[in-house]
Design an enzyme around this catalytic site. Structure first.
Site, mmCIF file in Angstrom:
data_model
loop_
_atom_site.group_PDB
_atom_site.id
_atom_site.type_symbol
_atom_site.label_atom_id
_atom_site.label_comp_id
_atom_site.label_asym_id
_atom_site.label_seq_id
_atom_site.Cartn_x
_atom_site.Cartn_y
_atom_site.Cartn_z
ATOM 1 N N HIS A 363 1.951 1.700 -5.662
ATOM 2 C CA HIS A 363 1.266 0.443 -5.992
ATOM 3 C C HIS A 363 -0.120 0.422 -5.354
ATOM 4 O O HIS A 363 -1.123 0.135 -6.027
ATOM 5 C CB HIS A 363 2.114 -0.730 -5.494
ATOM 6 C CG HIS A 363 1.468 -2.080 -5.630
ATOM 7 N ND1 HIS A 363 1.895 -3.013 -6.549
ATOM 8 C CD2 HIS A 363 0.445 -2.660 -4.958
ATOM 9 C CE1 HIS A 363 1.147 -4.108 -6.435
ATOM 10 N NE2 HIS A 363 0.267 -3.913 -5.465
ATOM 11 N N GLU A 364 -0.192 0.712 -4.060
ATOM 12 C CA GLU A 364 -1.472 0.628 -3.366
ATOM 13 C C GLU A 364 -2.442 1.719 -3.827
ATOM 14 O O GLU A 364 -3.636 1.473 -3.987
ATOM 15 C CB GLU A 364 -1.251 0.711 -1.852
ATOM 16 C CG GLU A 364 -0.336 -0.368 -1.289
ATOM 17 C CD GLU A 364 -0.832 -1.782 -1.560
ATOM 18 O OE1 GLU A 364 -2.037 -1.960 -1.814
ATOM 19 O OE2 GLU A 364 -0.010 -2.711 -1.523
ATOM 20 N N HIS A 367 -4.116 0.790 -6.948
ATOM 21 C CA HIS A 367 -5.293 -0.059 -6.746
ATOM 22 C C HIS A 367 -6.547 0.802 -6.575
ATOM 23 O O HIS A 367 -7.632 0.448 -7.031
ATOM 24 C CB HIS A 367 -5.107 -0.944 -5.514
ATOM 25 C CG HIS A 367 -4.326 -2.187 -5.768
ATOM 26 N ND1 HIS A 367 -4.657 -3.095 -6.746
ATOM 27 C CD2 HIS A 367 -3.221 -2.695 -5.157
ATOM 28 C CE1 HIS A 367 -3.799 -4.095 -6.732
ATOM 29 N NE2 HIS A 367 -2.912 -3.879 -5.783
ATOM 30 N N GLU A 387 -3.056 -6.620 -10.208
ATOM 31 C CA GLU A 387 -1.818 -6.536 -9.440
ATOM 32 C C GLU A 387 -0.668 -5.987 -10.281
ATOM 33 O O GLU A 387 0.144 -5.170 -9.822
ATOM 34 C CB GLU A 387 -1.453 -7.911 -8.881
ATOM 35 C CG GLU A 387 -2.314 -8.362 -7.733
ATOM 36 C CD GLU A 387 -2.179 -7.449 -6.530
ATOM 37 O OE1 GLU A 387 -1.068 -6.952 -6.271
ATOM 38 O OE2 GLU A 387 -3.190 -7.231 -5.855
ATOM 39 N N HIS A 470 -1.320 -13.068 -7.452
ATOM 40 C CA HIS A 470 -0.049 -12.520 -6.993
ATOM 41 C C HIS A 470 1.160 -13.155 -7.651
ATOM 42 O O HIS A 470 2.287 -12.734 -7.407
ATOM 43 C CB HIS A 470 0.068 -12.646 -5.471
ATOM 44 C CG HIS A 470 -0.952 -11.829 -4.775
ATOM 45 N ND1 HIS A 470 -2.012 -12.367 -4.099
ATOM 46 C CD2 HIS A 470 -1.116 -10.494 -4.707
ATOM 47 C CE1 HIS A 470 -2.751 -11.403 -3.622
ATOM 48 N NE2 HIS A 470 -2.237 -10.254 -3.974
#
Length: 989
Positions: A363-364, A367, A387, A470
């Site tokens: 996930h990170e 980004h 997100e 979020h």
């Protein structure tokens, strides 16, 4: 972002002026639909074989999307050659058609930003500029095929040719104010700012709060040396206020746990002076440090996923190192356990245990890839998409790569029973987000655009969440799940991608979303994603074979797969706008009258004239010096006056509810020009109406849009600036709050579109601070209106008094925002009584008509007795009214009756002239007078085919009137002829 404990943590992004907006709404044009004639889009559609798909910005009407079908791109014109470099060809396409997207001069105002290969096609991204300044979020992404035919265009552009360029704020001052801004919400942090870049910002382009027009801003990144804080800050170059503050560190969790005996660090750089290198590609970690081992193997799994399946060489696409720092604990107070993980823009940083979840690592890192490609803003819908794409890619990495990383007989990396849960392997977590059903999250996230869970705020603290980044990712999370797995949802039944197993299906979804990331622009919203997802599927379909994890095996995206994508975006309503009350959209316009009456008189100001309204109908004022001799700061302006005074560089850009003019009150930052508050220590500025005598049923309504400073600090959100509506009945000796009862009114006058909060009293929030705002602690308009809305004031309680109203801005000694726009101010009466008039629809010539009037209090059935009501009449179609006798008093039931014999078609008006504190009211009815026609004899019977004669006569008084001849057949009458009769007439059929 994910968190443990089964709930989603929505990170508060220190919003400055959290403006909405209305986001840009696409009105899609389906395939084969004809674009607007003469717009140039018809020519583009013809080049695509009349099979292109179009989308438009709802606010501007400009195109924001053009997509073509597989194998049917728009054929290049003669001035674009197949041998041209793709970037050259793409620019020539935009030179020809960029005006459709709002770019006034594509030759000068579009500049190549990046390009990448996508199978046989090339994707070229362009940055828009205006007057040489980059437009924040102004990007167009153009895809051309191998012959330079046009495949698609997507993006947002600002349709302006000039912007205010007044620059009273220097770059150095902008950097200082940006650091000062972040210091308020991050006390004690060591903050630095990058060199500010002069840019153009219009938050409506980003889908955010639509308050104010384009502004010239200084853009700078403010961060700590350890990168735990990293914000993009945009400051008004004319006034110094922070217009937008975006948190650039998407995080797994936002919590601080403090403990003694820690070893804090302020620099996570790997390698670097504050960390020790424990592994590299040639020398992996030795396995004694679980976090280091997990970070190493999981980042490798992410790299393999993108490299093997998607053809991307690392985060930067060029094989750059994947850096990770574990056991990080920022100085000085979050050790030993920093319960978080984040992407710094350069590397991954993990607190203890936070490298243990493969989907969180992926996930990170996703980004990071987004930052390198579409660079979606972490703001409103673009942030929610940002997100969600990280959620989607993180989960696909875990499902595809995870089984091989599981320990024998365990599910320590991927548990098939918890597929589509995000972060379930984090310390202490059961799961954090459910992509299959976002409504099961706690609190519930939306699974479609019209979900009641769609919110721009953190539900448990009413704190702004960059517009809901979020929570609102749940919409796309649900869509991705439906594409991969299928299911019935919101009227659509999906079977998901075709494939022999879930891995093959997931590979297809991964390729589609990777292509989406290449096509989106920073300001893309869900309406864009509604069109881009199917287009991305078509693009991937055109690539042909796609590699699968097993070496030598491939798959292909089919037309049926792309049909599933279309069903998924339809089921999740991506083409619709949110309807939830918490979605941060402007409040609906108020009705004109609420007492049941109708509008009877009106004085309207829309500020669009050529003469200033200040001095004639409105006057501005500003408080003088306080006890220490310091003056108040800020001002109200007529927007056209500001432009006249400052020329095209005026800081008040055109922004109106209607027309071109407004009254505008700034929310400037005093420290911009007086850093130490030696001369200015507050704002207290107002604009007031000219005097008016109040009457029952008298209202004042106005349109307004506001954005006042607010910020998070120490776990709370403060609103130190705001506006209030006040009134006086003694020429300003005393001013009262229109939103509260007073000794004069006994009740609040603000009856619609009232205050939305309390202006913060920040006394002592920082040690020794004294809040100088004169309105601190009082109710008012605070934070943001999220665009144009309306309010209404009922002056009835002040009947007989001479009243003035004023719009007052109160602000503290530092910080600022966009201010307060005022438009369409109307002073009017709503009749407190209503008259109804009943009468026959028609009467025969010479007959009588009974007319009954009834007078009641507006909005009720309560009769008004003993009130004089006058009957008036006029010939229908004429202008002059004539009184019928004298007024008659209503009886106890509020009724009065007349018997009239109209000679011609007649209009009647029952009018109450107003008395006893009640305003006039009236009602009109028309009585039709039918001529009496005598019918002559007709044959009783005659042979088929024979003619017969019908005769009739009409009275001389009705000569010239139309008479219809009708025939009865099949159970109904039918007109067969008509003529004008003069006394008597004959006609045959």
């Amino acid at each position: 972002m994910v968190s443990s404990g089964g709930s989603l943590v929505r990170r508060l992004a220190a919003p400055a002026l959290l403006v909405v907006c209305a986001s840009l709404v696409l009105t899609p044009m389906p395939a084969h639909a004809q674009p607007r004639a003469g717009s140039g889009a018809d020519e583009l559609n013809a080049r695509a074989g009349h099979a292109a798909t179009f989308g438009r910005q709802g606010r501007t009407g400009q195109l924001s999307f053009v997509g073509t079908r597989p194998g049917r791109p728009a054929q290049r014109p003669a001035d674009i050659r197949s041998t041209d470099a793709p970037a050259v060809a793409a620019h020539r396409w935009m030179t020809r058609y960029g005006g459709l997207f709002g770019v006034a001069d594509p030759t000068r105002n579009l500049h190549v930003l990046r390009q990448s290969k996508a199978g046989p096609s090339t994707i070229v991204a362009f940055q828009q500029t205006v007057q040489g300044l980059p437009v924040v979020g102004g990007q167009l992404v153009v895809t051309v095929d191998g012959a330079n035919n046009l495949v698609s265009v997507n993006g947002e552009a600002l349709p302006v040719v000039s912007v205010p360029t007044e620059k009273r704020l220097s770059a150095a001052t902008a950097a200082r104010l940006a650091v000062q801004r972040l210091a308020r919400s991050h006390p004690g942090a060591r903050l630095v700012a990058t060199t500010p870049v002069l840019s153009v910002l219009d938050q409506r382009l980003l889908g955010g709060v639509a308050v104010g027009g384009p502004a010239t801003v200084w853009a700078t990144t403010v961060s700590t040396t350890d990168s735990t804080v990293r914000h993009q800050v945009y400051l008004d170059a004319a006034r110094g206020g922070v217009l937008l503050d975006l948190d650039l560190n998407p995080r797994a969790k936002d919590r601080l746990v403090c403990s003694a005996g820690s070893l804090p660090s302020d620099d996570p750089s790997c390698p670097g002076p504050a960390v020790t290198q424990v592994g590299s590609e040639t020398s992996p970690p030795d396995g004694t440090d679980v976090d280091a081992t997990d970070a190493y193997r999981f980042s490798g799994a992410v790299y393999d996923f993108y490299s093997t399946l998607l053809g991307r060489d690392g985060i930067d696409g060029q094989g750059g190192a994947l850096r990770s720092t574990v056991h990080f604990c920022p100085a000085p107070d979050s050790c030993p356990n920093f319960d978080n993980a984040f992407w710094t823009g350069r590397e991954m940083v993990y607190g203890n245990g936070y490298a243990s979840a493969l989907d969180v690592v992926a996930h990170e890192l996703a980004h990071g890839i987004t930052e390198q490609t579409s660079n979606l803003f972490s703001y409103y819908q673009s942030g929610a998409i940002n997100e969600s794409i990280s959620d989607v890619m993180g989960e696909l990495v875990q499902q595809i790569q995870g089984p091989a990383l599981n320990a024998p007989g365990k599910t320590d990396v991927y548990d098939p029973a918890k597929a589509w849960f995000v972060g379930e392997q984090l310390p202490g977590a059961s799961f954090t987000r459910d992509m299959a059903d976002p409504t099961r999250n706690s609190p519930a996230d939306p699974d479609r655009m019209t979900s009641p869970s769609y919110s721009a705020y953190l539900p448990w603290q009413d704190a702004f969440d960059n517009g809901g980044v979020h929570a609102n990712g749940g919409v796309n999370n649900k869509a991705a799940y439906l594409m991969a797995v299928g299911g019935s949802f919101n009227g659509q039944t999906l079977v998901g991608m075709s494939g022999a197993d879930q891995v093959e299906k997931n590979v297809k979804v991964a390729n589609i979303y990777y292509q989406v990331g290449l096509l989106l622009t920073p300001a893309s919203d869900y309406a864009d994603l509604f069109r881009v997802l199917p287009q991305a599927c078509n693009d991937v379909r055109a690539k042909g074979d796609l590699p699968l994890p097993v070496a030598g095996t491939t798959t292909r995206v089919s037309e049926a797969d792309c049909a599933e994508v279309t069903k998924a975006v339809t089921a999740t309503e991506m083409d619709r706008q949110p309807t939830s009350a918490a979605a941060a959209v402007p409040a609906a316009a108020l009705p004109v009258c609420t007492n049941g009456g109708t509008l009877s008189s009106l004085r309207f100001d829309n500020f669009d004239g050529t003469t200033s309204p200040l001095g004639a109908r409105f006057a501005r004022g500003q408080a003088g010096a306080d006890a220490s001799g310091r003056e108040s700061f800020g001002q109200w302006w007529w927007s056209k006056e500001a432009i006249a005074d400052y020329g095209p560089d005026a800081f008040v850009a055109p922004y109106a509810s209607s027309g071109t003019g407004t009254l505008y009150g700034d929310n400037a930052d005093p420290t911009t020009f007086d850093p130490f508050n030696d001369f200015y220590n507050r704002q207290d500025a107002a604009v007031r109406t000219s005097p008016v005598v109040a009457r029952p049923g008298m209202f004042l309504s106005f349109k307004h849009a506001w954005e006042f400073e607010y910020f998070p600090y120490n776990g709370a959100v403060y609103s130190p600036d705001g506006g209030r509506l006040e009134y006086t009945v003694d020429t300003g000796a005393h001013w009262y709050d229109a939103g509260a009862a007073s000794p004069v009114s006994k009740t609040a006058l603000l009856v619609g579109g009232g205050y939305n909060g309390t202006i913060s009293n920040t006394d002592g929030v920082v040690a020794g601070q004294v809040d100088a705002n004169p309105l601190k602690g009082q109710r008012g308009f605070i934070r943001s209106s999220h665009g144009w809305t309306s309010s209404r004031v009922d002056l009835s309680a002040l009947s007989g008094k001479t009243v003035q109203l004023r719009w007052r801005i109160g602000a503290d000694e530092a910080g600022g925002s966009l201010g307060w726009h005022l438009d369409d101010v109307a002073l009017y009466s709503c009749n407190p009584t209503t008259v109804t008039l009943t009468a026959p629809t028609a009467v025969l010539s010479g007959g009588s008509a009974r007319l009954t009037a009834r007078l009641v209090r507006a909005g009720t059935s309560s009769a008004v007795a003993a009130a004089p009501v006058q009957l008036w009449q006029r010939k229908h179609g004429t202008a002059a009214w004539t009184a019928v006798g004298m007024p008659r008093a209503t009886n106890a039931a509020g009724n009065v009756v007349w018997e009239q014999k109209p000679a011609v078609n007649q209009d009647y008006q029952a009018k109450y002239a107003g008395a006893g504190g009640l305003a006039p009211s009236y009602a009109v009815k028309t009585v039709l007078v039918k001529a009496t026609v005598s019918r002559g004899a007709t044959p009783a019977a005659l042979s088929s085919g024979r003619a017969f004669t019908v005769s009739g006569s009409v009275s001389p008084a009705h000569a010239g009137k139309q008479v219809l001849l009708q025939r009865y057949s099949s159970g109904a009458w039918h007109t067969v002829a008509k003529t004008a009769l003069n006394g008597a007439s004959r006609y045959s059929v």
